[in-house]
Scaffold this active site. Structure first.
Site, PDB file in Angstrom:
ATOM      1  N   GLU A 121       0.793  -1.153  -0.118  1.00 31.99           N
ATOM      2  CA  GLU A 121      -0.131  -0.150  -0.111  1.00 31.99           C
ATOM      3  C   GLU A 121       0.914   1.209  -0.064  1.00 31.99           C
ATOM      4  O   GLU A 121       1.690   1.166   0.594  1.00 31.99           O
ATOM      5  CB  GLU A 121      -0.934  -0.023   1.267  1.00 31.99           C
ATOM      6  CG  GLU A 121      -1.690  -1.182   1.374  1.00 31.99           C
ATOM      7  CD  GLU A 121      -2.413  -1.263   2.939  1.00 31.99           C
ATOM      8  OE1 GLU A 121      -2.320  -0.319   3.371  1.00 31.99           O
ATOM      9  OE2 GLU A 121      -2.964  -2.457   3.171  1.00 31.99           O
ATOM     10  N   ASP A 125       1.906  10.596   3.039  1.00 35.01           N
ATOM     11  CA  ASP A 125       2.414  11.291   3.781  1.00 35.01           C
ATOM     12  C   ASP A 125       1.569  12.340   4.478  1.00 35.01           C
ATOM     13  O   ASP A 125       1.431  13.596   3.836  1.00 35.01           O
ATOM     14  CB  ASP A 125       3.812  12.110   3.227  1.00 35.01           C
ATOM     15  CG  ASP A 125       4.815  12.448   4.289  1.00 35.01           C
ATOM     16  OD1 ASP A 125       4.571  12.210   5.461  1.00 35.01           O
ATOM     17  OD2 ASP A 125       5.842  13.119   3.835  1.00 35.01           O
ATOM     18  N   TYR A 232      -7.315   2.905   5.765  1.00 32.74           N
ATOM     19  CA  TYR A 232      -6.170   1.708   5.554  1.00 32.74           C
ATOM     20  C   TYR A 232      -6.145   0.696   6.726  1.00 32.74           C
ATOM     21  O   TYR A 232      -5.652  -0.359   6.671  1.00 32.74           O
ATOM     22  CB  TYR A 232      -4.597   1.906   5.128  1.00 32.74           C
ATOM     23  CG  TYR A 232      -4.109   3.180   6.041  1.00 32.74           C
ATOM     24  CD1 TYR A 232      -3.947   2.706   7.379  1.00 32.74           C
ATOM     25  CD2 TYR A 232      -3.964   4.373   5.493  1.00 32.74           C
ATOM     26  CE1 TYR A 232      -3.241   3.566   8.201  1.00 32.74           C
ATOM     27  CE2 TYR A 232      -3.313   5.104   6.555  1.00 32.74           C
ATOM     28  CZ  TYR A 232      -2.960   4.936   7.927  1.00 32.74           C
ATOM     29  OH  TYR A 232      -2.348   5.874   8.656  1.00 32.74           O
ATOM     30  N   CYS A 414      37.036  35.979  15.117  1.00 36.50           N
ATOM     31  CA  CYS A 414      35.549  35.882  15.439  1.00 36.50           C
ATOM     32  C   CYS A 414      35.031  36.913  14.497  1.00 36.50           C
ATOM     33  O   CYS A 414      35.364  38.217  14.361  1.00 36.50           O
ATOM     34  CB  CYS A 414      35.211  36.403  16.861  1.00 36.50           C
ATOM     35  SG  CYS A 414      33.669  36.310  16.768  1.00 36.50           S
ATOM     36  N   CYS A 417      33.529  39.992  16.407  1.00 33.72           N
ATOM     37  CA  CYS A 417      34.463  41.072  17.036  1.00 33.72           C
ATOM     38  C   CYS A 417      35.765  41.002  16.861  1.00 33.72           C
ATOM     39  O   CYS A 417      36.297  41.612  17.497  1.00 33.72           O
ATOM     40  CB  CYS A 417      33.940  40.589  18.479  1.00 33.72           C
ATOM     41  SG  CYS A 417      35.094  39.325  19.251  1.00 33.72           S
ATOM     42  N   CYS A 432      35.160  31.859  20.024  1.00 31.06           N
ATOM     43  CA  CYS A 432      35.555  33.138  19.648  1.00 31.06           C
ATOM     44  C   CYS A 432      36.039  33.366  21.306  1.00 31.06           C
ATOM     45  O   CYS A 432      35.525  32.915  22.220  1.00 31.06           O
ATOM     46  CB  CYS A 432      34.614  34.120  19.641  1.00 31.06           C
ATOM     47  SG  CYS A 432      34.692  35.855  20.292  1.00 31.06           S
TER      48      CYS A 432
HETATM   49  S1  IVH Z   1      -0.734   0.774   8.794  1.00 27.19           S
HETATM   50  C1  IVH Z   1      -0.061  -0.850  12.851  1.00 27.19           C
HETATM   51  N1  IVH Z   1      -0.973   1.824   6.437  1.00 27.19           N
HETATM   52  O1  IVH Z   1       2.182   5.513   8.451  1.00 27.19           O
HETATM   53  C2  IVH Z   1      -0.305  -0.308  11.504  1.00 27.19           C
HETATM   54  N2  IVH Z   1       0.097   3.182   8.062  1.00 27.19           N
HETATM   55  O2  IVH Z   1       4.587   4.818  10.795  1.00 27.19           O
HETATM   56  C3  IVH Z   1      -0.698   1.236  11.671  1.00 27.19           C
HETATM   57  N3  IVH Z   1       0.534   5.345   6.891  1.00 27.19           N
HETATM   58  O3  IVH Z   1       1.148   6.364  11.492  1.00 27.19           O
HETATM   59  C4  IVH Z   1      -0.457   1.784  10.351  1.00 27.19           C
HETATM   60  N4  IVH Z   1      -0.283   5.048   5.085  1.00 27.19           N
HETATM   61  O4  IVH Z   1       0.145   7.561   9.346  1.00 27.19           O
HETATM   62  C5  IVH Z   1      -0.588   1.971   7.604  1.00 27.19           C
HETATM   63  N5  IVH Z   1      -1.308   2.358   4.198  1.00 27.19           N
HETATM   64  C6  IVH Z   1      -0.818   2.403   5.479  1.00 27.19           C
HETATM   65  C7  IVH Z   1      -0.369   3.683   5.419  1.00 27.19           C
HETATM   66  C8  IVH Z   1       0.069   4.118   6.911  1.00 27.19           C
HETATM   67  C9  IVH Z   1       0.595   5.827   5.687  1.00 27.19           C
HETATM   68  C10 IVH Z   1       1.163   6.075   7.955  1.00 27.19           C
HETATM   69  C11 IVH Z   1       0.545   6.218   9.354  1.00 27.19           C
HETATM   70  C12 IVH Z   1       1.261   5.859  10.166  1.00 27.19           C
HETATM   71  C13 IVH Z   1       2.572   5.798   9.676  1.00 27.19           C
HETATM   72  C14 IVH Z   1       3.369   4.336  10.217  1.00 27.19           C
END
Ligand code: IVH
Length: 690
Positions: A121, A125, A232, A414, A417, A432
């Site tokens: 997946e 960000d 997700y 420096c 100064c 300095c």
């Molecule tokens: S699963 C226990 N799936 O990545 C698993 N996280 O460091 C929980 N994130 O805090 C996360 N896309 O903000 C998962 N397809 C995805 C994701 C995803 C982005 C982010 C999420 C999480 C961080 C993990």
């Protein structure tokens, strides 16, 4: 045009009341009714007028001031939400070879030779969220917070286009979905363009823009921003009706939640790596930022068997893309001088876009780093930005260099100064030697002297100190205590004219008398704070406490230092040889002794009393601080604990009695929970020490 300069206080108060009402009316029209009756310029004019009056009369800022709301930085007083199922994070990998390590470790754990099925997946960000539905109705939304306690963003989530507030299908009674809120690149650029035109703050990247839009106490702002979201994973669910990750994704898609279109099932390592390559290649053409790919074991039964490490599941991992880089020109190397005289080089760059963020400065660390990389002014350099860290110069493109570019010479004097800048053996930094005669050091020291953990003089902020120093009003800490005298009205015949502080731009009688009040109050100071305020190299608040505790009075301490009697000093647990050396050096400098002598004439230093009352709840306890504290700095917290007779340690072990967990506490908190160590919040800690 309203003349703020000649405005009296009652007039200002009246204006502010009027503006608060008018701006709120305009806000409601704009945000709630989508029917603004002021154009942007008219609206901005009201806000600017409000800001200007508030700047002149800060004492009149209203509780319902418009400056505290939209556009202004909101304070985090979100309601806290306890997450029944914690929101965890993922372990990161960066190399392709680590993918096979990941698969191997899973197979080993499951003791299985068979191929494991995964999902792949895109890792968006943005900002993770959790949304709880009870009987199909959206009841609560939360940010991740520290994973266990998040912030209440129920109202904000409701404002995101397409966010379902009820599910008209048969769903589990308690149904919590989790995913990411983000801003598309197009919406991000449009928002920044608009903000720039309106002279408002622009965001560094889509992630910040999403965070700034979602975490708003006023959800009407969220409503005005174009945010997107997708789902997700899940949290608290009363009846899990799917057997695999992919089935979950299909289930929520059916319910109408958006899921990523590139989610995919992979049957082996080759397919995982292929999905990585495809997304990395097409990353730029996606309309949202992704920073890697998440691989998850598909089968829920296997996930269950694999379980969790402290903060991350064993069944999933994030394969991150390499850090983003760009090439630009190094225009200059600027050397800054700090409070202790340390010379720090900073790279001034031709501004360049590194993965959506305009970068114009980078850190160069120190002299050796420049030499090692052979960085020269005018070079073309490779800049790297990894996560949120300060951009770095990775390398110099030597073949792009002009033949006559001279090697960079780190200054031996420096830049502020002109005093010799010397480098002691075993030290990475050059310093300095100008001490307080160096304006940069003097100013930084003054700022330190008045800071919260030292003399704590409100009204002498960084800007005021800069100005007063430049104008010669305050050159040394002692000058602070003669301000009031020097501000008295003088007659024609007196040697020096009054400072007339109340006539300064932005000042008035009231702010001046408030400042004097703060200065006078600060004259009664604890021994610890006084020692800290001196700004001795390496002596932070906690060390100052140790010194105070062992020497009891300033005269004991000073006499020993001047006599260079180090016996007691180096016997103190927590004070090493190098630190002791710095302390003694400080007392060898005549200008430091001169200032101390003058200060002793005006301040009253409270001797260190007998150590904390043994009935205090912290007496004899070993305390560990972790996470971000919001009401105290780390060192304040430490010294408060020490003052109550606690020991403060940096790591959690079986010897720890108490862990104080701030926001986003991580591994130390998990460790404490594992070991069954008592954990308290910052508020509880404050209550204990108050
Ligand atoms: S699963 C226990 N799936 O990545 C698993 N996280 O460091 C929980 N994130 O805090 C996360 N896309 O903000 C998962 N397809 C995805 C994701 C995803 C982005 C982010 C999420 C999480 C961080 C993990």
């Amino acid at each position: 045009m309203t003349d703020i300069k000649n405005m009296t206080e009652p007039e200002a108060a009246e204006q502010l009341a009027y503006l608060a009402k008018e701006i709120e009316k305009a806000n409601i029209a704009y945000y709630q009714n989508d029917d603004p009756y002021l154009d942007d310029a008219q609206y901005d004019k009201l806000r600017h007028l409000n800001d200007a009056i508030e700047a002149k009369f800060p004492q009149l800022i209203r509780a319902d001031s418009p400056s505290k709301r939209i556009g202004a930085k909101v304070k985090s007083d979100f309601k806290k939400i306890e997450l029944k199922v914690p929101m965890l994070s993922l372990a990161d990998i960066f190399e392709k070879t680590e993918v096979s390590d990941f698969i191997m470790s899973i197979k080993r754990f499951l003791n299985s030779g068979e191929d494991i099925v995964f999902t792949s997946e895109p890792k968006i960000d943005g900002l993770s969220f959790s949304a709880l539905y009870e009987n199909g109705i959206f009841v609560r939304g939360s940010t991740r917070g520290d994973g266990r306690i998040g912030e209440d963003i129920t109202d904000n989530l409701k404002e995101i286009k397409g966010f379902p507030v009820f599910l008209d299908k048969d769903v589990p009674e308690r149904f919590e979905v989790r995913g990411e809120v983000f801003m598309s690149k197009a919406d991000f650029f449009a928002l920044n363009k608009k903000n720039e035109e309106e002279g408002k703050k622009t965001f560094a990247n889509p992630r910040n823009a999403a965070a700034g839009s979602l975490r708003q106490l006023d959800a009407r702002i969220t409503a005005k921003r174009n945010l997107s979201f997708l789902v997700y994973t899940w949290g608290d669910v009363s009846d899990i009706r799917w057997k695999s990750q992919i089935e979950f994704l299909e289930y929520v898609k059916e319910l109408g939640f958006p899921v990523n279109q590139y989610n995919k099932v992979c049957h082996n390592e080759k397919e995982l790596l292929a999905s990585f390559d495809v997304l990395m290649e097409n990353r730029a053409s996606l309309d949202y930022d992704i920073d890697g790919i998440v691989y998850k074991v598909n089968d829920l039964e296997l996930q269950k068997r694999l379980g969790f490490l402290t903060r991350t599941p064993r069944w999933a991992i994030a394969h991150k893309f390499p850090a983003e880089q760009a090439v630009t020109r190094l225009n200059n190397i600027r050397v800054q001088v700090g409070r202790t005289g340390a010379l720090t080089p900073v790279a001034d760059l031709e501004p360049v876009n590194v993965g959506g963020v305009i970068v114009s400065h980078a850190t160069l660390h120190n002299e050796d780093e420049i030499k090692r990389k052979d960085v020269r002014i005018g070079d073309m350099v490779v800049i790297q930005r990894a996560g949120d860290v300060i951009p770095q110069i990775v390398e110099v493109l030597i073949d792009k260099r002009n033949g006559d570019t001279p090697e960079y010479q780190f200054p031996l004097f420096c830049p502020e100064c002109g005093a010799h800048a010397i480098r002691e053996e075993d030290e990475a930094v050059r310093r300095c030697t100008g001490g307080l005669s160096c304006p940069a050091q003097a100013v930084e020291r003054l700022k330190h002297f008045v800071s919260r953990e030292a003399f704590n003089i409100e009204g002498l902020g960084d800007k005021v100190i800069d100005e007063f120093y430049k104008e010669g009003i305050i050159k040394t800490p002692y000058d602070i205590f003669t301000l009031e005298e020097r501000n008295k009205p003088t007659d024609l015949f007196s040697a020096s004219p009054s400072l007339n502080l109340e006539n300064r731009d932005g000042w008035g009688k009231k702010s001046v008398s408030k400042l004097f009040e703060a200065i006078n109050k600060s004259k009664d100071i604890t021994l610890q704070k006084f020692i800290y305020a001196l700004g001795i190299r390496q002596v932070g608040s906690a060390t100052a406490y140790l010194i105070a505790k062992h020497y009891h009075s300033f005269s004991n301490f000073m006499t020993a230092m001047v006599a260079q009697d180090l016996q007691l000093l180096i016997s103190i647990d927590g004070i090493g040889g190098a630190m002791a050396n710095d302390i003694v050096e400080f007392f060898k400098e005549q200008h430091n002794l001169d200032i101390i002598e003058k200060l002793l004439g005006v301040v009253r230093i409270e001797d260190f009393g007998d150590i904390a009352d043994t009935s205090s709840p912290l007496f004899g306890k070993t305390v560990v601080f972790t996470g971000t504290l919001t009401t105290l700095t780390r060192s304040e917290a430490k010294s408060k604990a020490l003052a109550m007779g606690a020991k403060v340690s940096g790591s959690v072990s079986l010897h720890t009695d108490l862990v104080v967990a701030g926001e986003s506490a991580g591994s130390k908190l998990s460790k404490a929970q594992e070991l069954g160590v008592k954990v308290i919040s910052e508020d509880e800690f404050n209550a204990m020490v108050s």
